[in-house]
Scaffold this motif. Structure first.
Motif, PDB file in Angstrom:
ATOM      1  N   LEU A  24      72.737  42.334  10.455  1.00 36.84           N
ATOM      2  CA  LEU A  24      71.174  43.607  10.853  1.00 36.84           C
ATOM      3  C   LEU A  24      71.992  44.133  10.209  1.00 36.84           C
ATOM      4  N   VAL A  86      72.304  49.624  18.416  1.00 38.12           N
ATOM      5  CA  VAL A  86      73.062  48.163  18.665  1.00 38.12           C
ATOM      6  C   VAL A  86      74.038  47.609  19.708  1.00 38.12           C
ATOM      7  N   ASN A  88      76.129  45.461  20.206  1.00 36.71           N
ATOM      8  CA  ASN A  88      76.046  44.041  19.754  1.00 36.71           C
ATOM      9  C   ASN A  88      78.027  43.452  19.929  1.00 36.71           C
ATOM     10  N   GLY A 135      69.373  48.239  21.193  1.00 39.02           N
ATOM     11  CA  GLY A 135      69.756  47.449  21.716  1.00 39.02           C
ATOM     12  C   GLY A 135      70.728  46.675  22.473  1.00 39.02           C
ATOM     13  N   MET A 137      73.460  43.754  23.333  1.00 36.31           N
ATOM     14  CA  MET A 137      73.479  42.351  23.838  1.00 36.31           C
ATOM     15  C   MET A 137      73.606  41.471  24.507  1.00 36.31           C
ATOM     16  N   ILE A 180      68.406  42.517  24.566  1.00 29.87           N
ATOM     17  CA  ILE A 180      68.956  40.687  23.014  1.00 29.87           C
ATOM     18  C   ILE A 180      69.344  39.642  23.689  1.00 29.87           C
ATOM     19  N   ILE A 210      65.847  40.312  15.738  1.00 29.86           N
ATOM     20  CA  ILE A 210      66.028  41.844  16.134  1.00 29.86           C
ATOM     21  C   ILE A 210      65.104  43.269  15.873  1.00 29.86           C
ATOM     22  N   ILE A 221      64.379  41.155  23.100  1.00 25.66           N
ATOM     23  CA  ILE A 221      64.026  39.975  22.237  1.00 25.66           C
ATOM     24  C   ILE A 221      64.819  38.728  22.928  1.00 25.66           C
TER      25      ILE A 221
END
Length: 254
Positions: A24, A86, A88, A135, A137, A180, A210, A221
């Motif tokens: 990403l 994000v 993640n 975002g 995860m 996500i 994403i 997502i």
């Protein structure tokens, strides 16, 4: 190909030293964004051409706070606007024997996948500009219960609720929240799995999905859709049928 539209936009990605986070980060950089790549492995982060590395452990509140201060200074000095965060980074461990439930394992996974996310929100969320997006995860594993996934699934189910609730409260501040939910993605983490992973996609394809979902402001997502829609449909079945489909069969002793 780089675009001029992203020249002042900054993106922060945790867990950017490998897997989805790395893919990403590279995707955003290729499109001309300024990327703050976060992780514990400074050497790996320094190999991401064009990224600004932020080295910290998400399980250390003090390190997160220091990273947020460093980020704030860099944003001001460079005249950048933080538009996307994000979160993640995460981990996955499995409960192999339910009769010897590993509370320490459960705690580790919850801390990394959920508690650490709370501290990241505490220190990074105030830096996101209006019209920005965060975002979180999660995983498509939240659609159905899976064997051995008590710790991982519980942590990600909590992330889903966190995203839904946070989305309501951040509406007044004009900040969007996306959860996500990937299916199987080829990463160093999934490479450790000892079971079949149907419809597995590359980290690069996950990054594209994403990016597209965040850009479109999607609340959820999920990908690859041919896989996640199957899980969503199965989740509509009665719990008894789900148990029969997914529960491990009792071992026969001779």
């Amino acid at each position: 190909m780089k675009t001029n539209t992203a020249k002042q936009e900054a993106i922060l990605i945790t867990g950017a030293s490998s897997g989805i986070g790395l893919a990403l980060a590279r995707h955003y950089i290729e499109l001309g964004y300024h990327v703050f790549a976060c992780g514990r492995n400074e050497q790996s982060l320094n190999t991401i051409g064009g990224a600004y590395p932020l080295v910290f452990d998400i399980n250390d509140k003090y390190q997160i706070e220091q990273a947020s201060m460093q980020l704030s200074t860099m944003l001001n000095n460079k005249g950048l606007t933080l538009t996307t965060v994000v979160l993640n980074a995460g981990s996955c461990e499995y409960i192999d024997n339910p009769l010897q439930f590993d509370g320490g394992l459960f705690e580790r996974v919850i801390n990394t996948n959920l508690i650490a996310m709370g501290y990241c929100l505490q220190f990074f969320l105030p830096l996101i500009a209006a019209h920005g997006r965060i975002g979180l995860m999660s995983s498509s594993a939240t659609y159905l219960p899976f064997p051995r996934a008590e710790a991982y699934g519980a942590s990600k189910a909590a992330v889903n609720y966190l995203a839904s609730s946070l989305r309501l409260d951040l509406t007044q501040h004009d900040i969007g929240v996306s959860v996500i939910c990937p299916g199987f993605v080829s990463t160093p983490l999934t490479d450790k799995n000892d079971f079949s992973m149907p419809m597995k996609i590359s980290a690069q394809q996950a990054a594209i999905d994403i990016f597209s979902g965040l850009k479109k402001g999607r609340d959820e997502i999920h990908f690859p859709k041919r896989f996640t829609y199957i899980l969503k449909c199965l989740a509509c079945l009665p719990s008894g049928l789900i148990n029969n489909l997914l529960a491990p069969k009792a071992q026969k002793h001779t």
